[in-house]
Scaffold this active site. Structure first.
Site, PDB file in Angstrom:
ATOM      1  N   TYR A  19      63.514 -23.067  49.165  1.00 34.67           N
ATOM      2  CA  TYR A  19      64.270 -24.050  49.658  1.00 34.67           C
ATOM      3  C   TYR A  19      63.743 -23.836  51.885  1.00 34.67           C
ATOM      4  O   TYR A  19      62.852 -22.719  51.368  1.00 34.67           O
ATOM      5  CB  TYR A  19      65.180 -23.911  49.997  1.00 34.67           C
ATOM      6  CG  TYR A  19      66.422 -23.175  51.027  1.00 34.67           C
ATOM      7  CD1 TYR A  19      67.366 -23.997  52.116  1.00 34.67           C
ATOM      8  CD2 TYR A  19      66.183 -22.021  51.288  1.00 34.67           C
ATOM      9  CE1 TYR A  19      67.671 -22.681  52.307  1.00 34.67           C
ATOM     10  CE2 TYR A  19      66.810 -21.107  52.450  1.00 34.67           C
ATOM     11  CZ  TYR A  19      67.301 -21.860  52.919  1.00 34.67           C
ATOM     12  OH  TYR A  19      68.325 -21.290  53.931  1.00 34.67           O
ATOM     13  N   SER A 224      73.054 -20.823  57.560  1.00 33.07           N
ATOM     14  CA  SER A 224      72.168 -20.230  56.053  1.00 33.07           C
ATOM     15  C   SER A 224      72.482 -21.169  55.424  1.00 33.07           C
ATOM     16  O   SER A 224      73.142 -22.006  55.140  1.00 33.07           O
ATOM     17  CB  SER A 224      73.419 -18.879  55.845  1.00 33.07           C
ATOM     18  OG  SER A 224      74.749 -19.202  55.625  1.00 33.07           O
ATOM     19  N   LYS A 225      71.438 -20.183  54.716  1.00 31.01           N
ATOM     20  CA  LYS A 225      70.962 -20.748  52.937  1.00 31.01           C
ATOM     21  C   LYS A 225      72.133 -22.359  52.369  1.00 31.01           C
ATOM     22  O   LYS A 225      71.631 -23.778  52.091  1.00 31.01           O
ATOM     23  CB  LYS A 225      70.365 -19.937  52.258  1.00 31.01           C
ATOM     24  CG  LYS A 225      69.971 -20.916  50.805  1.00 31.01           C
ATOM     25  CD  LYS A 225      69.014 -19.541  49.954  1.00 31.01           C
ATOM     26  CE  LYS A 225      69.000 -20.312  48.932  1.00 31.01           C
ATOM     27  NZ  LYS A 225      67.885 -19.075  48.286  1.00 31.01           N
ATOM     28  N   ARG A 226      73.681 -21.815  52.527  1.00 34.55           N
ATOM     29  CA  ARG A 226      74.361 -22.434  51.523  1.00 34.55           C
ATOM     30  C   ARG A 226      75.230 -23.971  52.589  1.00 34.55           C
ATOM     31  O   ARG A 226      75.481 -24.250  52.200  1.00 34.55           O
ATOM     32  CB  ARG A 226      75.159 -21.449  51.374  1.00 34.55           C
ATOM     33  CG  ARG A 226      75.262 -21.047  49.703  1.00 34.55           C
ATOM     34  CD  ARG A 226      76.765 -19.801  49.692  1.00 34.55           C
ATOM     35  NE  ARG A 226      75.908 -18.849  49.332  1.00 34.55           N
ATOM     36  CZ  ARG A 226      75.921 -18.485  48.160  1.00 34.55           C
ATOM     37  NH1 ARG A 226      75.406 -19.317  47.091  1.00 34.55           N
ATOM     38  NH2 ARG A 226      75.398 -17.430  47.595  1.00 34.55           N
ATOM     39  N   ASP A 227      74.497 -23.520  53.579  1.00 35.52           N
ATOM     40  CA  ASP A 227      75.555 -24.844  55.182  1.00 35.52           C
ATOM     41  C   ASP A 227      75.405 -26.078  54.577  1.00 35.52           C
ATOM     42  O   ASP A 227      73.811 -26.099  53.902  1.00 35.52           O
ATOM     43  CB  ASP A 227      75.421 -24.027  56.289  1.00 35.52           C
ATOM     44  CG  ASP A 227      76.842 -22.779  56.723  1.00 35.52           C
ATOM     45  OD1 ASP A 227      77.650 -22.778  56.382  1.00 35.52           O
ATOM     46  OD2 ASP A 227      75.558 -21.809  57.246  1.00 35.52           O
TER      47      ASP A 227
END
Length: 456
Positions: A19, A224-227
């Site tokens: 991503y 971070s990635k999940r945000d």
RNA sequence: GGCGCGUUCGUCUAUCGGUUAGGACACGGCCCUCUCAAGGCUGAAAGACGGGUUCGAUUCCCGUACGCGCUACCA
């Protein structure tokens, strides 16, 4: 300092994690801006040293994101295939294809006793002298040794499994690719001393460093990635205009000297100067991004908006082939000024493309507007509209207002039932214009249907 | 713990020793209005704290607090 007079060469060097992070996108953007501003070269290098998770698919996601933002690279891969075609004469642009170069460079350090084996790994003989980083954005940074580095400042450059580590390959590639300016996230500041030492070990003048501040979540935590909203894909999916995203990203840490907040990438490129970039982290504000989307949509050339809108509708399952191009253009064009996200477009214009008896009524709007008192009003409106010599926005407005005046009521009680009858919703484009686009027969038919609905 | 960076309205920012500390987003009010918007006018809203330096500090220096980053044989 390392200020060089040779042509600027900058790079964006993402790791294909699957991503494109919003912060990475801005790093790429700032590199692109600096390259374009100086007439330099913007390269893309894929740091795919972790073969396990670095799939071609993952690289493609990143390339797609960059292309979507309009950040074209002068040198780098053509697609996510590491052994596929590329542009530029400093390749390969995938680290997975550069092992031979790294091997040679390791040997070079070994030969000069600047690297040595340790437990199967290879360590670099780090300088014991303090290193001062001359950062174009932060200023001079005197990086003292940490407590652990006091014990042993020599860091690993080749792991026990034989893979060279990031610090090493990153510097080697920057040397080989002739990078003049390293513009990257502030999270690399501490690493920079190691990198400078490596450059010196190879007898190469380090590039000019410019560390840009990080993008934080609205609550101030690291994004971070999940945000939510961390991935560029979210903005592609929601139908933001890439120029709007780029514009907003520019403003997270940079303001044009001449002032003004609304601009294209090209305008930003002409004004961009690394020295004007801020030193402090910025929080991401979706509301403000939405505002920039709104402004950019309104400024879009109408044919372009229709083009984008048509694509979105087609993807949403609408068969536009049954409609004339002029009708489609008028229909989609009627909501451009709303500045909505592209993904919301179908919900705004579906009534133009649905059969008269297949309109979808919003329950709330229907209950509110299509009430018993509205029935005779709709009938009278239908009568007036049917009798109009010309069916245009202005004649429609005049007819509706004349009727309202005769009945001694305001326009509202006439407008809302009419709007719901024609569109199924309580909100939408200008009523008179939308009826004009729909055309007389459809409007009359929809008024009849709505009136009948009330009776039932 | 160590090292480094940072700190102006809620948010993004302007200010490069002297300003009624300006703008934008968001928020409130008023106007306009065929809905929703847009637009116009308008309101509230900031220099983390403590010391210096200076005739004068948001601005320069030091400290404190807080935040963030790094501290890997990840990138």
């Amino acid at each position: 300092m390392s200020q060089s007079s040779s042509p600027v060469r900058v790079r964006f060097a993402p790791s294909p994690t699957g991503y494109l992070h919003i912060g990475g996108a801005r790093t790429a953007l700032f590199n692109w801006l600096h390259a374009r501003h100086t007439g330099g070269t913007f390269l893309l290098r894929i740091e795919d040293t972790d073969a396990a998770r670095n799939t071609q698919e993952a690289t493609d996601v990143i390339l797609r994101g960059l292309r979507w933002l309009g950040l074209d690279w002068d040198e780098g891969p053509a697609d996510g295939n590491p052994t596929g075609p590329s542009r530029g004469d400093r390749g390969p642009y995938f680290q997975s294809q550069r092992s031979e170069i790294y091997r040679r460079r390791i040997q070079e350090l070994r030969d000069r006793d600047l690297a040595y084996d340790d437990d199967g790994a290879v360590r670099f003989r780090m300088t014991r002298e303090p290193i001062v980083i001359h950062d174009r954005i932060i200023g001079d940074i005197a990086r003292a040794l940490t407590d652990r580095e006091e014990e042993n400042p020599d860091f690993v450059i080749v792991r026990r499994d034989g893979l060279p580590v990031f610090h090493f390959v990153n510097v080697v590639d920057d040397i080989e690719m002739g990078i003049t300016h390293v513009i990257r996230g502030e999270d690399h500041v501490s690493n920079t001393a190691k990198h400078i030492a490596l450059f010196r070990a190879f007898g190469v003048q380090p590039p000019t460093y410019a560390h840009i501040p990080l993008i934080l979540n609205p609550n101030g935590s690291k994004m971070s990635k999940r945000d939510e909203g961390a991935s560029i894909q979210a903005y592609i999916d929601d139908g933001y205009l890439p120029d709007a995203v780029a514009n907003y990203l520019c403003l997270l840490g940079w303001t044009p000297k001449e002032g003004g907040e609304l601009f294209t990438k090209e305008q930003a490129a002409s004004a961009f100067d690394l020295s004007d970039v801020n030193r402090s982290n910025a929080r991401f504000d979706l509301k403000k991004l939405e505002h920039f989307h709104f402004e950019h949509v309104r400024r879009l050339a109408p044919p372009r908006f229709v083009e984008l809108g048509s694509a979105v509708l087609a993807r949403a399952g609408f068969d536009l082939s049954a409609f004339a191009p002029a009708y489609i253009a008028a229909a989609i064009g009627s909501v451009q000024e709303k500045g909505k996200l592209l993904k919301e477009l179908p919900g705004w214009v579906d009534f133009y493309f649905l059969a008269d008896d297949a309109l979808v009524f919003d329950p709330e709007a229907k209950d509110k507007a299509l009430v018993s008192t509205a029935r005779p009003l709709l009938a009278q409106l239908r009568e007036r509209f049917a009798a109009l010599p010309e069916f245009t926005p202005s004649t429609l407005e005049a007819a509706l207002k004349a009727l309202a005046a005769e009945l001694g009521i305001k326009a509202g009680p006439l407008v809302q039932p009419c709007r719901v009858a024609c569109t199924g919703r309580g909100v939408g484009p200008s009523l008179y214009h939308l009826m004009d686009i729909l055309g007389r027969s459809r409007v009359l038919r929809r008024l009849e249907i709505a009136a009948a609905l009330i009776a039932g």
